[in-house]
Each structure stands twice: as structure tokens, then as C-alpha cells.
Design an enzyme around this catalytic site. Structure first.
Site, mmCIF file in Angstrom:
data_model
loop_
_atom_site.group_PDB
_atom_site.id
_atom_site.type_symbol
_atom_site.label_atom_id
_atom_site.label_comp_id
_atom_site.label_asym_id
_atom_site.label_seq_id
_atom_site.Cartn_x
_atom_site.Cartn_y
_atom_site.Cartn_z
ATOM 1 N N CYS A 286 31.120 42.009 43.561
ATOM 2 C CA CYS A 286 31.283 40.646 43.018
ATOM 3 C C CYS A 286 30.514 40.472 41.716
ATOM 4 O O CYS A 286 30.688 39.475 41.034
ATOM 5 C CB CYS A 286 30.770 39.588 43.983
ATOM 6 N N CYS B 191 25.627 41.653 45.115
ATOM 7 C CA CYS B 191 26.829 42.415 45.464
ATOM 8 C C CYS B 191 27.425 42.952 44.171
ATOM 9 O O CYS B 191 27.809 42.178 43.296
ATOM 10 C CB CYS B 191 27.859 41.543 46.193
ATOM 11 N N LYS C 11 43.699 48.635 47.456
ATOM 12 C CA LYS C 11 44.087 50.049 47.457
ATOM 13 C C LYS C 11 43.952 50.629 48.860
ATOM 14 O O LYS C 11 44.784 51.417 49.299
ATOM 15 C CB LYS C 11 43.207 50.824 46.480
ATOM 16 N N HIS D 253 34.338 42.927 49.700
ATOM 17 C CA HIS D 253 34.232 44.351 49.360
ATOM 18 C C HIS D 253 33.846 45.236 50.540
ATOM 19 O O HIS D 253 33.772 46.446 50.403
ATOM 20 C CB HIS D 253 33.250 44.531 48.184
ATOM 21 N N HIS E 107 46.486 45.279 37.857
ATOM 22 C CA HIS E 107 47.407 45.102 38.985
ATOM 23 C C HIS E 107 48.082 43.742 38.842
ATOM 24 O O HIS E 107 47.727 42.980 37.927
ATOM 25 C CB HIS E 107 46.682 45.260 40.327
ATOM 26 N N CYS F 294 29.511 42.016 52.459
ATOM 27 C CA CYS F 294 30.399 41.218 51.599
ATOM 28 C C CYS F 294 31.811 41.239 52.172
ATOM 29 O O CYS F 294 32.401 42.320 52.322
ATOM 30 C CB CYS F 294 30.399 41.772 50.175
ATOM 31 N N LYS G 268 45.562 40.273 51.560
ATOM 32 C CA LYS G 268 44.938 40.588 50.289
ATOM 33 C C LYS G 268 45.468 41.943 49.799
ATOM 34 O O LYS G 268 45.731 42.833 50.605
ATOM 35 C CB LYS G 268 43.425 40.684 50.527
ATOM 36 N N HIS H 116 46.230 40.445 38.027
ATOM 37 C CA HIS H 116 45.730 40.169 36.680
ATOM 38 C C HIS H 116 46.741 39.423 35.819
ATOM 39 O O HIS H 116 46.387 38.862 34.787
ATOM 40 C CB HIS H 116 45.364 41.484 35.969
#
Ligand code: MSP
Length: 470
Positions: free
Chosen positions: A127, A124, A296, A146, A18, A143, A293, A21
Site C-alpha cells: 500500500c 505496508c 495475478k 496484499h 492492467h 494486509c 478482485k 489503470h
């Protein structure tokens, strides 16, 4: 010839790339191209992080054999890096046989700092990180990145004695021998280091099979971060090869979310191996979508290929290297991107090239441009990794040339038959443009090559605009 080694974080291949990156690659690429411009020899690593629970679980969920799954996704990352025009020289996959073998040798060399103990605590998978009780308490067991409850673990695993190196790491970070950029993150890392307990560095095979086997212990595989961090040196052939020509890296580019691994575990590993610490760790911010953030689940993920396919790779690099702050979190929105494209790339730069090439070719001016040399202010910014600011500086120069054309009005000189003045004026403008173009070349390599070509020998204005307007 000075040798320089530059690295990027290796992404998990639990999906396709995405736009987040892109940042490691773009920043490292600018750095690599800049030093090549100075005449240095650069080795530039990229790669993929292919082990761990996160990837294993995703492949299982999709019912695809995990090796097949990582093979497929790695290809997507390789395509992505090629589309971004990244000038890497070495690519490492953590499932490569060579990497696995070298990684085991690294473990053996660190063995005296590793001990077996019981881990009772939290993990996690999102992570891929062991979590302290304090964090679990602060986040009420969930978390925040996530949105999943932390997993409670009770297992026997290996620990790495970070305490053996804490003092040395603290001193190196504090003194700037290991420079952490930006500066405010340095303080954050020093705080984290103080609180850092010894870290677990393996998982029992009963919990995780997808990893590098721990040497001489069939029941354990390495914690994914030990395997992943090793990539920076296994790709150079360590410990089988002498890497002193290249190591230490001059710069390691990582996102702020993974700085902690690079500022604590990684230096401890290097010190345990008797290797020098990298010169600089550059930690960039996160790319957000409309201040949020990208996820998806929120549906605001931007596909980088959509941007590159429509506007071209240099338009993508332009936005990410100038309008995304090098160190702070920044926003990507289509409106901001399109405004920057039309007003800056198409108007400021594209039109300038078109105008100047037309003036030179129409008036049959013979160019005699002196040798180019890099500007000191630009060099200072580049060497401090202030890439967005260096790019702003380039842009001020571009706007300055545009103003100069308007003030000196070369078309009037042509109309009045002042040929000598006209030749002088256009030569000086082209010289300024080519000087800027040299500074631009690490950022927008394709465009810079086109501009060089346009003003070489027989000057011809480009048949199509460099950046067609949308
Ligand atoms: N596999 C680890 C890195 C191991 S390095 C020895 C990892 N992978 S990742 O896929 O989660 O992230 C790879 C890189 O992309 C990291 O530098 C990370 O900070 C960066 N980014 C991922 N999402 C990002 C944004 N939204 N914005 C900017 N960079 C982000 O961590």
C-alpha cells in the site's frame, strides 16, 4: 477562453498496465474532451509514480537496475495511454530531474509544518502506507489487500503536522468547497480526517534509498506519497512558475483506494503552500473480474491490449465508460463485453449509421443540416461527472432514432416517389444522428470523427461496418 486543468492518478510502475489503470484515464479524457467541445482550453496531466519501496524491491527481485526498470515500465504506460486515445497534454515522471528539484522546493515551503520525531508503528509496502495500530488489530496483522504481514518500523523520520489544517479541510469538505464525489465517500473521508494523526513523510535512507532526498538532511528520503502528490503541481512548474492560470484543478480523478491521500494529505499540503484546493475529487470504483478482485495470483487479470487489439479502442472505451459504473465497483467479463459490443455498438449504432447513410446516398438526398447545439440534460450530467448516465442518455437517443426510422419508413416514401417528404424525413434523422454524435465525441472520439466524415458533403455509406460483428 476558460482554462481548465484536469488530473489523473499516476500509477506505480512496478509492472505493466492492467485494465484497472484505464479508468482514471478514460474518465479524465471524457471530461477533457467535453470541455474542449464547449470551447474551453484544457490542460490534462498524466504521469508515472516511480519511487518507493515497492518498485525498488521489484526491480531488485528481477535483478534489473531500478532506473532501467522504471524506464522500461514507463514506456509501457505511455504506449497504453496512446492506445486508449487519451488526449493528455502534460506527462510527468517522478524521477524527472525537474520534478525532483521542484518537489524539494515544495518540502522547503512546507518545512514550518514538518518536525522530526520517532516513528514506532507499522507499514505496508504494497500500500506504501503507514498503518495505525487500530488497523493492524482489525486485520490481525495482515494486509487484506496484499495478504502480507505489516512491517514493524522503529525509526526516526519527519512528520507533517496535519493538525495545523484539519479544521480548514473539514470545513472545505463539509461545505463542498472541495467536492468529493460520490457523496457517500465524503462522509467516509470526514470520519477518516477526524481520526487522522500527523503523518510520517520521510523514511531513513538506511531503509529506503529510492526516493527524493530530503533537503538539508542526507539521512532521509521523502515518503513516496509526498513526492507523488506533488506531481499535480510540479508538472505546471510550481513553485518556480506562477500556476494561477491553471490551478486549482477543476477535477482530479482517482480510485476509491487512494481517495484518503487526496482528501487528507493533499489538501493539507496545498493549504501549507497557500494554494487553493481542487474543485472536485472524483473517486471511481474498482474493476472486478466476475465479482472478484483482479489479481495475478488468482489468474483473472485481463490484459487491456488484448481487448483493444481485437475490438478497437472505442469498443474498449464504450464498455469502460458505460457499463463500468462511474462511481461503484463493476465487473468486467468477456461475455458482458462481447454482448455489449455486438448488441449495442454493432447493432444500435453501427447499423444505424449504415442504414441512414445508404438511404441518403441511394436517394441522392441533399442534406441541409442546421447548426448543432448541446442538449441541456447531457450538459448537466457531464458537469456532475455522471458520465455513465450521460452515456445511457446518449444511447436512449440512438435507440430513439432507430425507432423513428422504423416508424417513418423512409424506404416507402422513396418507393412512392414522395421526394419532398423523403428529403424532410432524412434531413431530420441525420440532424438527430449528428446531434447525438456530438455528444458521443468525448466518449468515442474515433467513431464520432468517422460519422462526421460519412455525413459530410457527398454522403457515402462506410465501406466496412463501423463495428464488425464477432
Ligand atoms: N501511485 C499511486 C497513485 C499516486 S497519485 C498521486 C497508485 N498507483 S496504482 O498504480 O496503484 O493505481 C493507479 C490508479 O489506478 C489509481 O487511481 C487506482 O485506484 C487505479 N486502479 C488500480 N487498480 C484498479 C482496479 N482494479 N480498478 C479500478 N481502478 C484501479 O495508487
Amino acid at each position: 477562453m476558460t482554462k481548465r486543468y484536469i488530473t489523473t492518478a499516476i500509477p506505480y510502475v512496478n509492472g505493466k498496465p492492467h485494465i484497472g489503470h484505464a479508468l482514471d484515464y478514460c474518465l479524465a479524457d471524457v471530461c477533457a474532451r467535453y470541455y474542449r467541445l464547449l470551447g474551453d482550453e484544457v490542460r490534462f496531466q498524466a504521469g508515472t509514480d516511480e519511487h518507493g519501496n515497492k518498485i525498488f524491491q521489484k526491480a531488485k527481485e528481477l535483478n534489473i537496475p531500478v532506473q532501467e526498470y522504471v524506464d522500461e515500465n514507463t514506456e509501457k504506460f505511455k504506449d497504453f495511454i496512446a492506445k486508449l486515445n487519451i488526449s493528455y497534454t502534460d506527462f510527468v515522471r517522478t524521477t524527472d530531474e525537474t520534478h525532483v528539484k521542484l518537489c524539494q522546493k515544495i518540502w522547503e515551503r512546507l518545512r514550518e509544518h514538518i518536525y522530526l520525531a520517532k516513528y514506532e508503528g507499522w507499514y505496508c509496502t504494497g500500500c506504501e502506507r503507514f498503518i495505525t495500530d487500530k488497523e493492524v488489530e482489525e486485520n490481525h496483522g495482515i494486509c487484506p489487500d496484499h495478504q502480507k504481514p505489516y512491517e514493524k518500523l522503529e525509526e526516526e523520520n519527519y512528520y507533517f503536522r496535519i493538525s495545523d489544517f484539519k479544521e480548514q479541510i473539514r470545513e472545505a469538505i463539509f461545505s463542498g468547497e472541495l467536492l468529493i464525489l460520490p457523496d457517500f465517500r465524503k462522509k467516509e473521508m470526514l470520519r477518516l480526517l477526524e481520526e487522522s494523526p500527523d503523518v510520517s513523510v520521510s523514511r531513513p535512507k538506511s531503509q529506503l534509498t529510492w526516493g527524493v532526498p530530503v533537503p538539508n538532511d542526507d539521512s532521509q528520503v521523502m515518503y513516496v506519497w509526498i513526492d507523488a502528490l506533488s506531481n499535480y503541481i510540479t508538472v505546471l512548474g510550481y513553485p518556480e512558475k506562477d500556476i494561477s492560470e491553471w490551478w486549482p484543478a477543476i477535477a482530479q480523478f482517482v480510485g476509491k483506494d487512494i481517495l484518503r491521500f487526496h482528501a487528507i494529505i493533499w489538501p493539507a499540503m496545498l493549504l501549507g503552500l497557500g494554494l487553493s484546493l481542487p474543485k472536485v475529487i472524483v473517486s471511481h470504483g474498482m474493476i472486478l473480474a466476475d465479482g472478484q478482485k483482479m489479481a495475478k495470483s488468482i489468474g483473472n487479470v485481463v490484459d487491456p491490449l488484448e481487448v483493444i487489439n481485437k475490438y478497437g479502442v472505442d469498443a474498449f472505451r464504450y464498455y469502460f465508460l458505460r457499463h463500468i459504473d462511474t462511481f461503484a465497483d463493476s465487473d468486467f467479463t468477456w461475455t458482458k463485453f462481447e454482448d455489449a459490443y455486438n448488441n449495442e455498438l454493432a447493432n444500435d449504432l453501427g447499423n444505424l449509421v449504415q442504414r441512414l447513410a445508404t438511404l441518403v446516398s441511394k436517394n441522392q438526398i441533399i442534406l441541409n443540416v442546421p447548426e448543432l447545439s448541446l442538449d441541456d440534460k447531457y450538459k448537466a450530467l457531464m458537469e456532475k461527472y455522471e458520465f455513465a448516465r450521460a452515456f445511457d442518455y446518449i444511447w436512449e437517443k440512438i435507440q430513439g432514432i432507430n425507432r423513428k426510422i422504423d416508424e417513418e419508413k423512409p424506404w416507402s416514401l422513396a418507393k412512392n416517389g414522395e421526394t419532398e417528404e423523403l428529403t424532410k424525413c432524412l434531413n431530420s434523422l441525420v440532424y438527430e444522428l449528428l446531434s447525438v454524435n456530438q455528444m458521443l465525441s468525448p466518449f468515442l472520439p474515433e467513431t464520432a470523427a468517422k460519422i462526421t466524415e460519412i455525413f459530410a458533403d457527398e454522403v457515402q455509406p462506410p465501406a466496412a461496418p463501423l463495428f464488425p460483428k464477432y
